[in-house]
Design a protein around this motif. Structure first.
Motif, PDB file in Angstrom:
ATOM      1  N   PHE A 188      40.488  37.515  35.943  1.00  0.00           N
ATOM      2  CA  PHE A 188      40.011  36.184  36.319  1.00  0.00           C
ATOM      3  C   PHE A 188      39.628  35.372  35.080  1.00  0.00           C
ATOM      4  O   PHE A 188      40.078  34.238  34.893  1.00  0.00           O
ATOM      5  N   LEU A 189      38.798  35.955  34.209  1.00  0.00           N
ATOM      6  CA  LEU A 189      38.329  35.211  33.044  1.00  0.00           C
ATOM      7  C   LEU A 189      39.448  34.968  32.035  1.00  0.00           C
ATOM      8  O   LEU A 189      39.468  33.928  31.367  1.00  0.00           O
ATOM      9  N   ALA A 190      40.375  35.920  31.909  1.00  0.00           N
ATOM     10  CA  ALA A 190      41.441  35.793  30.919  1.00  0.00           C
ATOM     11  C   ALA A 190      42.669  35.061  31.446  1.00  0.00           C
ATOM     12  O   ALA A 190      43.577  34.751  30.673  1.00  0.00           O
ATOM     13  N   SER A 191      42.680  34.767  32.728  1.00  0.00           N
ATOM     14  CA  SER A 191      43.879  34.190  33.352  1.00  0.00           C
ATOM     15  C   SER A 191      44.327  32.856  32.769  1.00  0.00           C
ATOM     16  O   SER A 191      45.525  32.570  32.786  1.00  0.00           O
ATOM     17  N   PRO A 192      43.433  31.980  32.238  1.00  0.00           N
ATOM     18  CA  PRO A 192      43.946  30.749  31.624  1.00  0.00           C
ATOM     19  C   PRO A 192      44.963  31.002  30.515  1.00  0.00           C
ATOM     20  O   PRO A 192      45.813  30.153  30.247  1.00  0.00           O
ATOM     21  N   GLY A 193      44.894  32.164  29.874  1.00  0.00           N
ATOM     22  CA  GLY A 193      45.853  32.480  28.818  1.00  0.00           C
ATOM     23  C   GLY A 193      47.146  33.081  29.311  1.00  0.00           C
ATOM     24  O   GLY A 193      48.081  33.276  28.523  1.00  0.00           O
ATOM     25  N   TYR A 194      47.244  33.376  30.625  1.00  0.00           N
ATOM     26  CA  TYR A 194      48.447  34.034  31.128  1.00  0.00           C
ATOM     27  C   TYR A 194      49.586  33.060  31.410  1.00  0.00           C
ATOM     28  O   TYR A 194      50.657  33.481  31.821  1.00  0.00           O
ATOM     29  N   ILE A 215      34.586  46.100  30.018  1.00  0.00           N
ATOM     30  CA  ILE A 215      34.674  44.708  29.579  1.00  0.00           C
ATOM     31  C   ILE A 215      34.412  44.583  28.076  1.00  0.00           C
ATOM     32  O   ILE A 215      35.027  43.755  27.387  1.00  0.00           O
ATOM     33  N   ALA A 216      33.499  45.408  27.541  1.00  0.00           N
ATOM     34  CA  ALA A 216      33.189  45.361  26.110  1.00  0.00           C
ATOM     35  C   ALA A 216      34.431  45.613  25.260  1.00  0.00           C
ATOM     36  O   ALA A 216      34.610  44.998  24.195  1.00  0.00           O
ATOM     37  N   ILE A 217      35.291  46.501  25.712  1.00  0.00           N
ATOM     38  CA  ILE A 217      36.525  46.792  24.978  1.00  0.00           C
ATOM     39  C   ILE A 217      37.564  45.710  25.239  1.00  0.00           C
ATOM     40  O   ILE A 217      38.269  45.264  24.326  1.00  0.00           O
ATOM     41  N   LEU A 218      37.653  45.242  26.480  1.00  0.00           N
ATOM     42  CA  LEU A 218      38.651  44.235  26.829  1.00  0.00           C
ATOM     43  C   LEU A 218      38.361  42.865  26.222  1.00  0.00           C
ATOM     44  O   LEU A 218      39.222  41.983  26.258  1.00  0.00           O
ATOM     45  N   ALA A 219      37.169  42.667  25.649  1.00  0.00           N
ATOM     46  CA  ALA A 219      36.832  41.385  25.039  1.00  0.00           C
ATOM     47  C   ALA A 219      37.752  41.041  23.873  1.00  0.00           C
ATOM     48  O   ALA A 219      37.887  39.865  23.508  1.00  0.00           O
ATOM     49  N   PHE A 220      38.396  42.042  23.274  1.00  0.00           N
ATOM     50  CA  PHE A 220      39.326  41.792  22.164  1.00  0.00           C
ATOM     51  C   PHE A 220      40.729  41.413  22.650  1.00  0.00           C
ATOM     52  O   PHE A 220      41.547  40.921  21.875  1.00  0.00           O
ATOM     53  N   LEU A 221      40.990  41.646  23.917  1.00  0.00           N
ATOM     54  CA  LEU A 221      42.348  41.519  24.438  1.00  0.00           C
ATOM     55  C   LEU A 221      42.901  40.092  24.464  1.00  0.00           C
ATOM     56  O   LEU A 221      44.112  39.913  24.230  1.00  0.00           O
ATOM     57  N   PRO A 222      42.112  39.037  24.746  1.00  0.00           N
ATOM     58  CA  PRO A 222      42.696  37.695  24.866  1.00  0.00           C
ATOM     59  C   PRO A 222      43.481  37.220  23.645  1.00  0.00           C
ATOM     60  O   PRO A 222      44.467  36.487  23.788  1.00  0.00           O
ATOM     61  N   PHE A 223      43.078  37.630  22.446  1.00  0.00           N
ATOM     62  CA  PHE A 223      43.806  37.195  21.256  1.00  0.00           C
ATOM     63  C   PHE A 223      45.206  37.812  21.205  1.00  0.00           C
ATOM     64  O   PHE A 223      46.174  37.156  20.797  1.00  0.00           O
ATOM     65  N   PHE A 224      45.312  39.054  21.644  1.00  0.00           N
ATOM     66  CA  PHE A 224      46.631  39.701  21.656  1.00  0.00           C
ATOM     67  C   PHE A 224      47.516  39.151  22.767  1.00  0.00           C
ATOM     68  O   PHE A 224      48.701  38.897  22.562  1.00  0.00           O
ATOM     69  N   GLN A 270      43.325  34.345  40.039  1.00  0.00           N
ATOM     70  CA  GLN A 270      42.607  35.595  39.821  1.00  0.00           C
ATOM     71  C   GLN A 270      41.242  35.626  40.508  1.00  0.00           C
ATOM     72  O   GLN A 270      40.599  36.673  40.553  1.00  0.00           O
ATOM     73  N   VAL A 271      40.795  34.474  41.030  1.00  0.00           N
ATOM     74  CA  VAL A 271      39.580  34.484  41.839  1.00  0.00           C
ATOM     75  C   VAL A 271      39.797  35.309  43.105  1.00  0.00           C
ATOM     76  O   VAL A 271      38.880  35.960  43.610  1.00  0.00           O
ATOM     77  N   VAL A 272      41.039  35.304  43.603  1.00  0.00           N
ATOM     78  CA  VAL A 272      41.334  35.972  44.876  1.00  0.00           C
ATOM     79  C   VAL A 272      41.022  37.466  44.837  1.00  0.00           C
ATOM     80  O   VAL A 272      40.226  37.951  45.654  1.00  0.00           O
ATOM     81  N   PRO A 273      41.603  38.260  43.905  1.00  0.00           N
ATOM     82  CA  PRO A 273      41.235  39.689  43.894  1.00  0.00           C
ATOM     83  C   PRO A 273      39.767  39.916  43.582  1.00  0.00           C
ATOM     84  O   PRO A 273      39.169  40.893  44.054  1.00  0.00           O
ATOM     85  N   LEU A 274      39.149  39.010  42.811  1.00  0.00           N
ATOM     86  CA  LEU A 274      37.735  39.153  42.497  1.00  0.00           C
ATOM     87  C   LEU A 274      36.889  38.954  43.752  1.00  0.00           C
ATOM     88  O   LEU A 274      35.967  39.731  44.027  1.00  0.00           O
ATOM     89  N   LEU A 275      37.198  37.913  44.532  1.00  0.00           N
ATOM     90  CA  LEU A 275      36.461  37.670  45.771  1.00  0.00           C
ATOM     91  C   LEU A 275      36.704  38.780  46.790  1.00  0.00           C
ATOM     92  O   LEU A 275      35.794  39.186  47.514  1.00  0.00           O
TER      93      LEU A 275
END
Length: 427
Positions: free
Chosen positions: A59-65, A130-139, A241-246
């Motif tokens: 959900f949070l990273a979806s703007p980059g997808y 989430i702490a590990i995935l915080a690096f993922l958006p740049f990749f 991505q709000v859908v699977p989160l909700l």
């Protein structure tokens, strides 16, 4: 649309199937992670924590997808490349900051326990992911930008090759780290590591393909125009991505919450594998459709592929339940039986998801990206209306059955809206 050289099923196949293989390999990597977590101690808790954390991350990273779609639609030369790169860097930085706040501040506990509704123990595990995935958006940002350049050059096989490298890298990471990193953090480390390697390969391929001849000056979008085009796409992607989160928030409040969340993570892995390739219809529309004949041919191609994916989904749910879900995935009998019927119901998902992405390509080509944002608002609005009925009233069905119903009905809602707007566009 004006009439030009007709498009054939063979041309569509040569463009589409490498991209389809790419999505399937990507989704297979999620299934490999689930396989690794399923073989650990306390497998259900680990699967549930990783599934919830991944849903929030998506959900949070979806703007980059949508970076590959933006690059494909806008990059025409060096100026537009710089403009799109600015957007990618800005989006990646914002996403990484949000993920870091959830991982390292009390905001994470509020989000997971109070908003999503998981137990404090599950929240702690999910925050470590989430702490590990915080690096993922740049990749993922770099990967999407380079994929758009490569797809524009119609070298879609290179996208699949990079994802194949990602798959081998993931297996190696999981094998090496399994004894040293327990719990769902293993899955997060594997995901970040393999996507980092994939992104480097995509950068290499994009440099080799180049930008081609520069477009006319009027097609060279500046930063302001790039943001104006991209922000509705980013918003639409976030709402998706709000859908699977909700849905996770809804079923986490049911009696069989932990089992349902674990099952949803497994089912979403198969949906990603067998319906995920249909999202490439958006890129196929942007790159290939120029006439009404092209559109009809792409529609025919979509129906054939969607039907094939639906049949495979049904086969995995029942005839191949034991070899695929049991021997392959390592799921216990209880969990396999629990998800069989819901997984079979998901045979409808490739059809609905394919139609949505086909029409998303149409509106992206027309630069009517605002319509895509409103479509996802309608989808999330429907789910918000259903939520009280699903949680306040006792429903005599399992949590995973409710989750699958909500997934399918939300997708139908978006398909209906886009089809309605498409008909208005053609009148």
């Amino acid at each position: 649309m004006t009439e030009t050289a007709p498009l054939s099923l063979r041309q569509i196949s040569r463009f589409f199937f490498p991209l389809m293989l790419n999505v399937q390999l990507m989704s297979f990597s999620h299934n490999i992670i689930n396989m690794a977590l399923a073989r650990q101690n306390d497998a259900v808790t680990n699967l549930a924590a990783f599934a919830v954390a991944l849903a929030l991350h998506l959900f949070l990273a979806s703007p980059g997808y949508q970076n590959h779609t933006i690059a494909l639609a806008l990059i025409r030369g060096k100026r537009s490349l710089r403009s799109v790169s600015v957007f990618v860097i800005a989006a990646s930085s914002a996403i990484s900051v949000m993920l870091s706040l959830i991982a390292w501040t009390s905001l994470g506990q509020i989000v997971f326990v109070q908003l999503i509704g998981v137990s404090p123990q599950l929240a702690t595990q999910a925050r470590s992911v989430i702490a590990i995935l915080a690096f993922l958006p740049f990749f993922t940002g770099l990967r999407g930008l380079c994929q758009g350049i490569v797809i524009r050059a119609r070298h879609t096989e290179l996208v699949s090759l990079a994802t194949l490298v990602r798959l081998f890298t993931l297996v190696i990471i999981l094998l090496l780290a399994a004894r040293h990193i327990p719990g769902p953090q293993l899955g997060a480390l594997g995901l970040v590591g393999c996507i980092a390697v994939e992104s480097l390969f995509m950068l290499w391929f994009a440099c080799a393909c180049g930008l081609g001849p520069a477009g006319p000056a009027k097609e060279e979008f500046g930063v302001r125009d790039t943001f104006r085009y991209s922000l509705p796409l980013a918003f639409s992607s976030a709402m998706q991505q709000v859908v699977p989160l909700l849905i996770s928030a809804i079923i986490s409040r049911l009696p069989d919450a932990t089992l349902a969340l674990a099952a949803l993570g497994v089912i979403r892995g198969f949906i990603f594998l067998l319906a995920g390739p249909m999202r490439n219809l958006q890129q196929a529309y942007l790159a290939l459709v120029h006439t009404r004949h092209d559109y009809r041919m792409l529609m025919r191609f979509f129906r054939l592929v969607a039907a094939g994916m639906a049949v495979i989904m049904l086969a995995v749910a029942y005839p191949l339940n034991l070899p695929v879900l049991g021997w392959g995935m390592g799921l216990e009998t209880e969990l396999r039986n629990y998800i069989a019927l819901p997984l079979a119901s998901c045979a409808l998902f490739p059809v609905l998801y394919g139609a949505v992405n086909l029409w998303r390509g149409l509106f992206a080509q027309c630069h009517s990206t605002g319509v895509l944002g409103w479509a996802t608002v309608a989808k999330v609005g429907y789910l918000a209306l259903v939520w009280p009925l699903a949680t306040l009233s006792p429903i005599p069905i399992s949590g995973i059955a409710l989750a699958v119903f909500l997934l399918l009905s939300c997708e139908y809602c978006e398909a209906w809206y886009l089809n309605r707007r498409r008909r208005q566009l053609n009148t």
